[in-house]
Write a protein that holds these residues in place. Structure first.
Motif, PDB file in Angstrom:
ATOM      1  N   LEU A  15      16.729  29.039  41.832  1.00 19.96           N
ATOM      2  CA  LEU A  15      15.428  28.069  41.172  1.00 19.96           C
ATOM      3  C   LEU A  15      15.643  26.865  41.759  1.00 19.96           C
ATOM      4  CD1 LEU A  15      14.683  30.978  38.157  1.00 19.96           C
ATOM      5  CD2 LEU A  15      13.728  30.988  40.535  1.00 19.96           C
ATOM      6  N   ASP A  16      17.003  26.200  41.447  1.00 19.71           N
ATOM      7  CA  ASP A  16      16.740  25.041  41.438  1.00 19.71           C
ATOM      8  C   ASP A  16      16.769  24.259  43.155  1.00 19.71           C
ATOM      9  OD1 ASP A  16      16.830  24.387  38.981  1.00 19.71           O
ATOM     10  OD2 ASP A  16      18.989  24.896  38.657  1.00 19.71           O
ATOM     11  N   MET A  17      16.393  24.747  44.121  1.00 23.60           N
ATOM     12  CA  MET A  17      16.438  24.238  45.050  1.00 23.60           C
ATOM     13  C   MET A  17      14.592  24.579  46.203  1.00 23.60           C
ATOM     14  SD  MET A  17      19.389  26.147  47.768  1.00 23.60           S
ATOM     15  CE  MET A  17      21.167  25.918  46.842  1.00 23.60           C
ATOM     16  N   THR A  18      14.471  23.775  46.771  1.00 26.28           N
ATOM     17  CA  THR A  18      12.852  23.715  47.515  1.00 26.28           C
ATOM     18  C   THR A  18      13.013  25.491  48.301  1.00 26.28           C
ATOM     19  OG1 THR A  18      14.097  22.878  49.225  1.00 26.28           O
ATOM     20  CG2 THR A  18      12.367  21.817  47.709  1.00 26.28           C
ATOM     21  N   ALA A  19      11.698  25.747  48.555  1.00 24.35           N
ATOM     22  CA  ALA A  19      11.262  26.807  49.900  1.00 24.35           C
ATOM     23  C   ALA A  19      12.337  26.676  50.824  1.00 24.35           C
ATOM     24  CB  ALA A  19       9.978  26.873  50.292  1.00 24.35           C
ATOM     25  N   GLU A  20      12.555  25.882  51.482  1.00 26.28           N
ATOM     26  CA  GLU A  20      13.417  24.825  52.711  1.00 26.28           C
ATOM     27  C   GLU A  20      15.019  25.330  52.868  1.00 26.28           C
ATOM     28  OE1 GLU A  20      13.941  21.759  56.035  1.00 26.28           O
ATOM     29  OE2 GLU A  20      12.350  21.658  54.343  1.00 26.28           O
ATOM     30  N   ASP A  21      15.186  24.466  51.470  1.00 20.97           N
ATOM     31  CA  ASP A  21      16.518  24.409  51.100  1.00 20.97           C
ATOM     32  C   ASP A  21      16.799  26.096  50.616  1.00 20.97           C
ATOM     33  OD1 ASP A  21      16.803  22.044  51.867  1.00 20.97           O
ATOM     34  OD2 ASP A  21      16.816  21.637  49.669  1.00 20.97           O
ATOM     35  N   ASN A  22      16.515  27.235  49.978  1.00 22.18           N
ATOM     36  CA  ASN A  22      16.980  28.499  49.753  1.00 22.18           C
ATOM     37  C   ASN A  22      16.723  29.579  50.942  1.00 22.18           C
ATOM     38  OD1 ASN A  22      16.748  29.835  46.958  1.00 22.18           O
ATOM     39  ND2 ASN A  22      15.430  28.359  47.135  1.00 22.18           N
ATOM     40  N   ASP A  65       4.001  24.214  53.445  1.00 23.16           N
ATOM     41  CA  ASP A  65       3.817  22.974  52.342  1.00 23.16           C
ATOM     42  C   ASP A  65       4.048  22.901  51.136  1.00 23.16           C
ATOM     43  OD1 ASP A  65       2.117  22.452  54.672  1.00 23.16           O
ATOM     44  OD2 ASP A  65       0.450  23.594  53.935  1.00 23.16           O
ATOM     45  N   THR A  66       4.954  23.563  50.482  1.00 19.48           N
ATOM     46  CA  THR A  66       6.137  23.582  48.944  1.00 19.48           C
ATOM     47  C   THR A  66       6.384  22.127  49.249  1.00 19.48           C
ATOM     48  OG1 THR A  66       7.570  25.035  49.511  1.00 19.48           O
ATOM     49  CG2 THR A  66       5.430  25.585  48.664  1.00 19.48           C
ATOM     50  N   GLY A  67       6.613  21.573  50.375  1.00 18.59           N
ATOM     51  CA  GLY A  67       7.583  20.312  50.081  1.00 18.59           C
ATOM     52  C   GLY A  67       9.345  20.265  49.772  1.00 18.59           C
ATOM     53  N   LYS A  68       8.827  19.245  48.247  1.00 15.17           N
ATOM     54  CA  LYS A  68      10.269  19.113  47.645  1.00 15.17           C
ATOM     55  C   LYS A  68       9.782  20.017  46.187  1.00 15.17           C
ATOM     56  CE  LYS A  68      11.977  14.655  49.645  1.00 15.17           C
ATOM     57  NZ  LYS A  68      11.928  13.511  49.170  1.00 15.17           N
ATOM     58  N   LYS A  69       9.213  20.394  46.164  1.00 15.81           N
ATOM     59  CA  LYS A  69       8.948  21.396  44.722  1.00 15.81           C
ATOM     60  C   LYS A  69       9.922  22.753  45.287  1.00 15.81           C
ATOM     61  CE  LYS A  69       5.465  24.004  42.308  1.00 15.81           C
ATOM     62  NZ  LYS A  69       3.755  25.035  42.598  1.00 15.81           N
ATOM     63  N   ARG A  70      10.328  22.621  43.488  1.00 15.23           N
ATOM     64  CA  ARG A  70      11.953  23.529  43.107  1.00 15.23           C
ATOM     65  C   ARG A  70      11.741  24.534  43.166  1.00 15.23           C
ATOM     66  NH1 ARG A  70      16.021  20.470  39.549  1.00 15.23           N
ATOM     67  NH2 ARG A  70      16.560  18.909  41.255  1.00 15.23           N
ATOM     68  N   ALA A  71      11.725  25.976  42.997  1.00 15.55           N
ATOM     69  CA  ALA A  71      11.521  27.773  43.692  1.00 15.55           C
ATOM     70  C   ALA A  71      11.028  28.283  41.893  1.00 15.55           C
ATOM     71  CB  ALA A  71      12.476  28.550  43.735  1.00 15.55           C
ATOM     72  N   ARG A  72      11.889  27.508  40.964  1.00 10.32           N
ATOM     73  CA  ARG A  72      11.157  27.351  39.794  1.00 10.32           C
ATOM     74  C   ARG A  72      10.502  27.303  39.144  1.00 10.32           C
ATOM     75  NH1 ARG A  72      14.272  27.022  36.146  1.00 10.32           N
ATOM     76  NH2 ARG A  72      16.067  25.780  36.896  1.00 10.32           N
ATOM     77  N   ASN A  73       9.486  25.755  40.104  1.00 10.39           N
ATOM     78  CA  ASN A  73       7.517  25.715  39.856  1.00 10.39           C
ATOM     79  C   ASN A  73       7.118  26.662  40.765  1.00 10.39           C
ATOM     80  OD1 ASN A  73       8.398  24.147  37.292  1.00 10.39           O
ATOM     81  ND2 ASN A  73       9.283  22.343  39.542  1.00 10.39           N
ATOM     82  N   PHE A  74       7.488  27.768  41.158  1.00  9.74           N
ATOM     83  CA  PHE A  74       5.883  28.407  41.906  1.00  9.74           C
ATOM     84  C   PHE A  74       5.892  29.485  41.178  1.00  9.74           C
ATOM     85  CE2 PHE A  74       9.057  28.787  46.429  1.00  9.74           C
ATOM     86  CZ  PHE A  74       9.001  26.876  46.919  1.00  9.74           C
ATOM     87  N   SER A  75       4.699  30.469  41.669  1.00  9.78           N
ATOM     88  CA  SER A  75       4.257  31.101  40.757  1.00  9.78           C
ATOM     89  C   SER A  75       5.143  32.462  41.350  1.00  9.78           C
ATOM     90  CB  SER A  75       2.841  31.309  40.984  1.00  9.78           C
ATOM     91  OG  SER A  75       2.658  31.587  42.653  1.00  9.78           O
ATOM     92  N   LEU A  76       4.735  33.445  40.497  1.00  8.00           N
ATOM     93  CA  LEU A  76       5.610  34.709  40.491  1.00  8.00           C
ATOM     94  C   LEU A  76       5.376  35.327  42.231  1.00  8.00           C
ATOM     95  CD1 LEU A  76       6.954  37.408  39.486  1.00  8.00           C
ATOM     96  CD2 LEU A  76       4.980  38.273  38.959  1.00  8.00           C
ATOM     97  N   GLY A  77       4.343  34.713  43.234  1.00  4.21           N
ATOM     98  CA  GLY A  77       3.558  35.034  44.073  1.00  4.21           C
ATOM     99  C   GLY A  77       4.500  34.881  45.328  1.00  4.21           C
ATOM    100  N   MET A  78       4.578  33.543  44.714  1.00  9.72           N
ATOM    101  CA  MET A  78       5.031  32.318  45.718  1.00  9.72           C
ATOM    102  C   MET A  78       6.715  32.992  45.925  1.00  9.72           C
ATOM    103  SD  MET A  78       3.531  28.808  44.465  1.00  9.72           S
ATOM    104  CE  MET A  78       4.353  27.885  46.160  1.00  9.72           C
ATOM    105  N   ARG A  79       7.256  33.563  44.774  1.00  9.48           N
ATOM    106  CA  ARG A  79       8.802  33.285  44.819  1.00  9.48           C
ATOM    107  C   ARG A  79       8.460  35.450  45.607  1.00  9.48           C
ATOM    108  NH1 ARG A  79      10.628  32.455  38.093  1.00  9.48           N
ATOM    109  NH2 ARG A  79      10.022  30.094  37.609  1.00  9.48           N
ATOM    110  N   GLN A  80       8.072  35.829  45.389  1.00  5.73           N
ATOM    111  CA  GLN A  80       8.425  37.055  46.169  1.00  5.73           C
ATOM    112  C   GLN A  80       7.858  36.615  47.754  1.00  5.73           C
ATOM    113  OE1 GLN A  80       9.757  39.276  44.170  1.00  5.73           O
ATOM    114  NE2 GLN A  80       7.929  40.825  44.279  1.00  5.73           N
TER     115      GLN A  80
END
Length: 304
Positions: free
Chosen positions: A91-98, A125-140
């Protein structure tokens, strides 16, 4: 037909509870296999077994033609990607870092393909946004991207649209269809949202109390769920004789009801029934859904 997964009499117990009771199923290569069952029917247990997270107490399975008792089963599992219960994301990582973290865990030599994966799942286009700030659909969608990091031929998704809003469901549906049709990935989907499954699945396995009660393809299910007229009569045997005489396809459901798979001329049927002293009580149009068909197979109750 070539199968990605075949199980034979798989059994798994937890103390006094039998989660799987001789489960036998086959998933064809190239299919989207809808795995349908109530809460506690054994869907997640089966997924955990084939992913190597647990061992069966009895029975066996083949993954890409390799039996679970053989050493090469580990290589077969590397051809799988899976989300079991919930996506495994940091959750503390970006999508790319995950995705980079997953690539490192898989021992991949480079991060090549990560940008393409992010684009594929709509997270470019989520950039540096961390996964904890993603919507449920984005996390899926991120979870699916992580499952795709190893370029799998077989993708296993446990309740991938659970809790999503309508837009999120559409996005996941379109992603799964793209993976199946364009990347030729075979997909196993466990889901309780049965009408949504009907928009995706090419094959179905209905599970109840740890056993497969029926397997069928989408065409067979469509025939089973097709529209019909349910006739209620005082003597179903007389109705059967009349329908046979008129050449009308039907199915007797009990002593007073039959489903007629045509638009019958009710006045003509009524006249014929009069000769047998049988009354036509009612005629109701029916269009059985996937959910109602499943309930007719195993009885009522909540779904997982």
């Amino acid at each position: 037909m070539e199968y990605i997964l075949k199980t034979n009499c798989l059994t798994k117990k937890y103390k006094d509870f039998a989660a799987l009771r001789g489960l036998t199923m086959s998933i064809p290569k190239g299919s989207i296999y809808g795995f349908v069952g109530k809460n506690g029917a054994g869907k997640t247990t089966l997924i955990r077994l084939i992913c190597g997270l647990q061992d069966a107490d009895a029975g066996e399975y083949e993954l890409f033609g390799v039996k679970n008792s053989e050493k090469d089963i580990f290589r077969s599992r590397r051809r799988m990607g899976a989300i079991v219960e919930t996506p495994s994301i940091y959750l503390d990582m970006t999508a790319e870092d995950n995705l980079k973290q997953q690539a490192d865990m898989l021992g991949r030599p480079s991060y090549e393909g990560i940008d393409e994966l992010l684009h594929l799942v709509g997270l470019k286009d989520t950039g540096k946004k961390r996964a904890r700030n993603f919507s449920l659909g984005m996390r899926q969608r991120l979870g699916i991207a992580i499952a795709l990091c190893g370029d799998p031929d077989f993708l296993v998704l446990d309740e991938p649209i659970n809790g999503l809003d309508p837009q999120g469901i559409i996005e996941i549906r379109e992603l799964i269809l793209t993976l199946n049709r364009e990347r030729k990935i075979t997909v196993l989907i466990s889901s309780h949202i049965l009408d949504e499954l009907s928009k995706l699945a090419t094959h179905y396995g209905f599970i109840d109390h740890g056993q497969i009660v029926r397997e069928m393809n989408a065409e067979e299910l469509e025939r089973a769920c097709r529209k019909c007229i349910r006739l209620t009569v005082t003597d179903v045997r007389a109705l059967a004789m009349v329908l046979d005489k008129m050449g009308i396809e039907y199915k007797i459901t009990d002593d007073h009801h039959a489903d007629v798979y045509a638009k019958p001329i009710l006045s003509a049927i009524t006249r014929e029934l009069d000769q047998y002293g049988c009354d036509l009580i009612s005629a109701d149009e029916r269009d059985e859904s996937l959910e109602s068909y499943y309930i007719s197979l195993v009885g009522g109750g909540s779904h997982e």
